[in-house]
Design a protein around this motif. Structure first.
Motif, PDB file in Angstrom:
ATOM      1  N   PRO A 118       0.522  42.820  41.639  1.00 44.85           N
ATOM      2  CA  PRO A 118       2.307  43.344  41.750  1.00 44.85           C
ATOM      3  C   PRO A 118       3.029  42.924  42.912  1.00 44.85           C
ATOM      4  N   PRO A 170       2.544  42.360  36.568  1.00 42.43           N
ATOM      5  CA  PRO A 170       1.863  43.097  37.580  1.00 42.43           C
ATOM      6  C   PRO A 170       0.515  41.447  38.379  1.00 42.43           C
ATOM      7  N   LYS A 179       2.522  48.134  43.068  1.00 43.23           N
ATOM      8  CA  LYS A 179       2.363  48.609  41.618  1.00 43.23           C
ATOM      9  C   LYS A 179       3.415  47.383  41.067  1.00 43.23           C
ATOM     10  N   SER A 180       3.443  47.474  39.743  1.00 45.99           N
ATOM     11  CA  SER A 180       4.891  47.044  38.865  1.00 45.99           C
ATOM     12  C   SER A 180       5.293  47.616  38.158  1.00 45.99           C
ATOM     13  N   TYR A 200       4.240  49.764  33.891  1.00 46.36           N
ATOM     14  CA  TYR A 200       3.790  50.520  35.094  1.00 46.36           C
ATOM     15  C   TYR A 200       2.064  49.314  35.349  1.00 46.36           C
ATOM     16  N   GLY A 201       1.945  48.519  36.026  1.00 43.90           N
ATOM     17  CA  GLY A 201       0.166  47.933  36.535  1.00 43.90           C
ATOM     18  C   GLY A 201       0.592  48.021  38.247  1.00 43.90           C
ATOM     19  N   THR A 202      -0.560  48.871  38.317  1.00 45.85           N
ATOM     20  CA  THR A 202      -1.267  49.129  39.535  1.00 45.85           C
ATOM     21  C   THR A 202      -2.025  48.456  39.915  1.00 45.85           C
ATOM     22  N   GLN A 203      -1.993  47.440  41.102  1.00 46.20           N
ATOM     23  CA  GLN A 203      -3.625  46.783  41.589  1.00 46.20           C
ATOM     24  C   GLN A 203      -4.199  46.775  43.201  1.00 46.20           C
ATOM     25  N   ILE A 233      -6.633  45.144  38.625  1.00 46.01           N
ATOM     26  CA  ILE A 233      -5.116  45.299  37.663  1.00 46.01           C
ATOM     27  C   ILE A 233      -4.782  45.756  36.414  1.00 46.01           C
ATOM     28  N   VAL A 280      -2.907  47.683  33.746  1.00 46.74           N
ATOM     29  CA  VAL A 280      -0.926  48.054  33.129  1.00 46.74           C
ATOM     30  C   VAL A 280      -1.106  49.038  32.076  1.00 46.74           C
TER      31      VAL A 280
END
Length: 704
Positions: free
Chosen positions: A145, A155, A479-480, A503-506, A529, A531
């Motif tokens: 992200p 993401p 995050k994205s 939302y994407g979290t890595q 990652i 989503v």
């Protein structure tokens, strides 16, 4: 096939190019800047920084994020002709469909969106066409992200394309390459100072490409492509501390249309190709005509020793006519025919982007800061005009009269939105060995209509431990977000419901090391990652009247894996660039897709490209690309039933350079797919791309 090009642009480019040829004799050959394409004296495989990763020139060792930089030196060696061939140098990037002459990609298994997955010099770029690569100095693949710096994006990451810069010293290069199908590409590259003081500098390029493809329509005509690219960049030193950069480019691209090959879905032939591997299902009159112009300006001001300001604006004007036949998938085209529907469609996209950054390098007490604060803006406009004919069944080789013209139909209402964001980031040196990164961004998207406004906060954190001057270990959280609009279906129980952004979290941990006296960069990273808020639409168990579906955002997607990469010099005569990736990608909490892997997300992928300098004049290249098994289906009906086999493609090349009366000459011979391997590339079973067989290319270049 006609081209549309700004007359002013051609006139300016021609006049400046002539200036390069008849440069002042006082400029000696020794002072000419060598932008090496096929010379073999520098370690141009390794790049130490990526401008897009941190919105500034921060060393890759100090960047708590996985980034791959692909320099033009490598892709020139490979005689790359499009972005797909450039990105094949990074195994985290997987090729997708090339339907309708577009190249689509995934990073770490997540599809790149053509509207927000690509940047040019940090500006969001509408990438609904085959990107010109001749103007690029390097291509940066930012993994994971990146919304904290660039706003709405996927993401998996972003691709930032960095264009070539004006030069102080005179530069003039002519090149021509061809292949066994008779395709040709002519390139001119010129640069230098316009005035004696060197305060005005330019770079201009002209590319004319005529391509004959190995694929053909059912009447025996080969697909062809004509492309004309013009590029002009100016750097103007307004003062000793302030530089204005201006850029103009135009791409006129006309090509036959190809919507992809088909694979069988029935159990007895599942995954096999329907028909010959070189046949195109579109009718032979189908074509796509694209004209793209970019006009931009950037200003850089060194305010003092600690602060500088960068601001820029770019306007992209994209027009496309797509005259197609809409071939419809069937498993029995030779027995029962297949349906086509002629259409003529005109699309007009306008993309306006702007940014302003303040970058500071200063100390407070015992802490050193690399500080960034700024904002960027996007104005989007789109309008379509199209006429569609009737569905007709044809047999392979049968041609019908299209009889459609988009001018017969009024344009549809235009679609517009505005997007802006503000961000702040600080990379702090805590001790001699420890650094910390913290940043946050606020975004808003404004669009007329229900559910089209979106707001998001995107944080990013990282910690870097540098045990030595040539190595670092980092952890990263980022995050994205991607706006989702609203449900627009009167048969849906949640009709007109505003959807939350996806939302994407890595979480990522990685390490980077410079070995062999800094000549080789080694990298490795583990990533995870997830989503959230994936949109799911399913049938209601108990319909009420006409309401028979329901849309929710309960879906998730998880991709985890690891990567390794190497770039640089192993010995005085051996150079290497390569990477590998393991990926475990799954849909989760989805009643139809739960446990499935997305299309074109292989578990294993790898690539390598090497150069061996036999002498100062002769160099040999050898490369290979491995892509593991991928799925060509991922839906409720077929699941992951259709599989595309793994493949290894081997390429090789050789280059010879010599001096001809003071002119540096370079001759290159490349063989792509040396062993003529049959393979299926990206795309679903309804629009898959077939890998090209063995192809021999020859290039000649002269540097004056």
């Amino acid at each position: 096939m006609a081209f549309r090009l700004s007359c002013i642009g051609l006139a300016v480019i021609s006049s400046i190019s002539a200036n390069a040829v008849f440069a002042d004799d006082a400029v000696s050959a020794d002072s000419i800047e060598r932008i090496s394409v096929m010379g073999y004296t520098f370690n141009d495989y390794k790049v130490s920084n990526a401008t897009g990763a941190m919105r500034g020139d921060i060393d890759l060792l100090d960047t708590p994020q996985s980034v791959t930089v692909i320099p033009d030196f490598v892709t020139d060696e490979q005689l790359a002709r499009n972005l797909a061939e450039v990105l094949s140098n990074d195994s985290s990037v997987t090729a997708g469909s090339e339907k309708w002459n577009r190249q689509q990609f995934s990073i770490r298994g997540f599809a790149l969106d053509s509207g927000n997955g690509f940047l040019v010099n940090g500006h969001q770029h509408w990438s609904h066409y085959v990107q010109p690569i001749e103007t690029l100095e390097q291509v940066e693949v930012l993994k994971g992200p990146s919304s904290m710096l660039y706003g709405q994006s996927g993401p998996g990451g972003l691709v930032n394309m960095v264009t070539k810069k004006p030069t102080y010293d005179s530069l003039f290069t002519l090149g021509l390459d061809t292949d066994e199908y008779g395709s040709t590409r002519f390139q001119m590259d010129a640069g230098g100072a316009v005035n004696d003081a060197g305060t005005v500098r330019y770079r201009t390029m002209l590319v004319k490409q005529d391509t004959t493809y190995w694929t053909e329509y059912h009447n025996g005509d080969n697909k062809e492509r004509d492309r004309l690219l013009t590029f002009l960049a100016l750097d103007i030193d307004l003062t000793d501390d302030m530089t204005l950069s201006l850029k103009y480019d135009n791409t006129a691209d006309n090509a036959g249309l190809d919507s992809g090959a088909w694979l069988y879905k029935s159990a007895d032939k599942r995954g096999q190709l329907i028909g010959d591997n070189n046949k195109i299902w579109e009718l032979p009159w189908a074509f796509i005509d694209i004209n793209v112009q970019n006009i931009g300006a950037d200003l850089q001001w060194h305010i003092n020793d600690n602060w500088k300001m960068k601001t820029g604006y770019n306007q992209q004007m994209y027009e496309r006519q797509r005259f197609g036949s809409s071939p419809t998938y069937t498993e029995t085209p030779y027995e029962t025919g297949y349906k086509v529907r002629p259409f003529d469609r005109h699309d007009d996209w306008q993309y306006k982007t702007a940014y302003m950054d303040f970058i500071g390098n200063f100390s407070t007490v015992s802490l050193d800061h690399q500080f960034l604060i700024g904002g960027n803006f996007l104005d989007y406009y789109y309008q379509q005009q199209a006429e569609y004919g009737q569905w007709t069944t044809v047999m392979p080789g049968q041609v019908i009269d299209p009889n459609v013209n988009y001018h017969n139909v009024a344009p549809k209402p235009a679609s517009e939105y505005h997007h802006y964001g503000f961000y702040i980031q600080d990379l702090v040196s805590l001790t001699e060995n420890w650094k910390a990164l913290a940043g946050v961004r606020y975004d808003e998207q404004k669009k007329e209509g229900n559910g089209n406004n979106a707001y998001a906060l995107s944080p990013k954190f990282g910690v870097i431990y540098e045990p030595t001057d040539y190595g670092s270990i980092y952890v990263n959280y980022s995050k994205s977000f991607m706006p989702q609009g609203a449900v627009n279906n009167i048969e849906d129980a949640n009709h007109k419901m505003n959807l939350k952004p996806e939302y994407g979290t890595q979480y990522e941990i990685g390490t980077k090391w410079e070995l062999f006296d800094g000549g080789l960069l080694m990298t490795a990273a583990l990533f995870d990652i997830t989503v959230e808020n994936r949109v799911i639409t399913q049938d209601l168990a108990n319909p009420v009247g006409d309401v028979n579906k329901i849309t929710t955002q309960d879906g998730e997607q998880n991709h985890k894996g690891f990567e390794m990469g190497a770039q640089g010099q192993l010995t005085d005569s051996v150079f290497i660039t390569g990477s590998m990736m393991y990926l475990d990608a799954k849909y989760e909490h989805d009643p139809e897709l739960d446990g499935l892997t997305p299309i074109d997300a292989p578990k294993w992928s790898a690539n390598i490209w090497t150069r061996y300098e036999v002498t100062e004049q002769l160099a040999l290249n050898l490369g290979a690309q491995y892509v593991g098994e991928r799925y060509a289906s991922a839906d409720a009906t077929l699941g992951n039933a259709i599989v595309k086999d793994a493949f290894i493609r081997v390429d090789m090349g050789a280059a010879y350079t010599w001096d001809l009366q003071g002119t540096e000459m370079n001759l290159r011979l490349n063989v792509k797919n040396l062993f003529d391997t049959d393979y299926i590339d990206g795309g679903s079973y309804k629009e898959v791309t077939i890998g090209q067989g063995r192809n021999i290319s020859l290039a000649l270049e002269a540097k004056f």
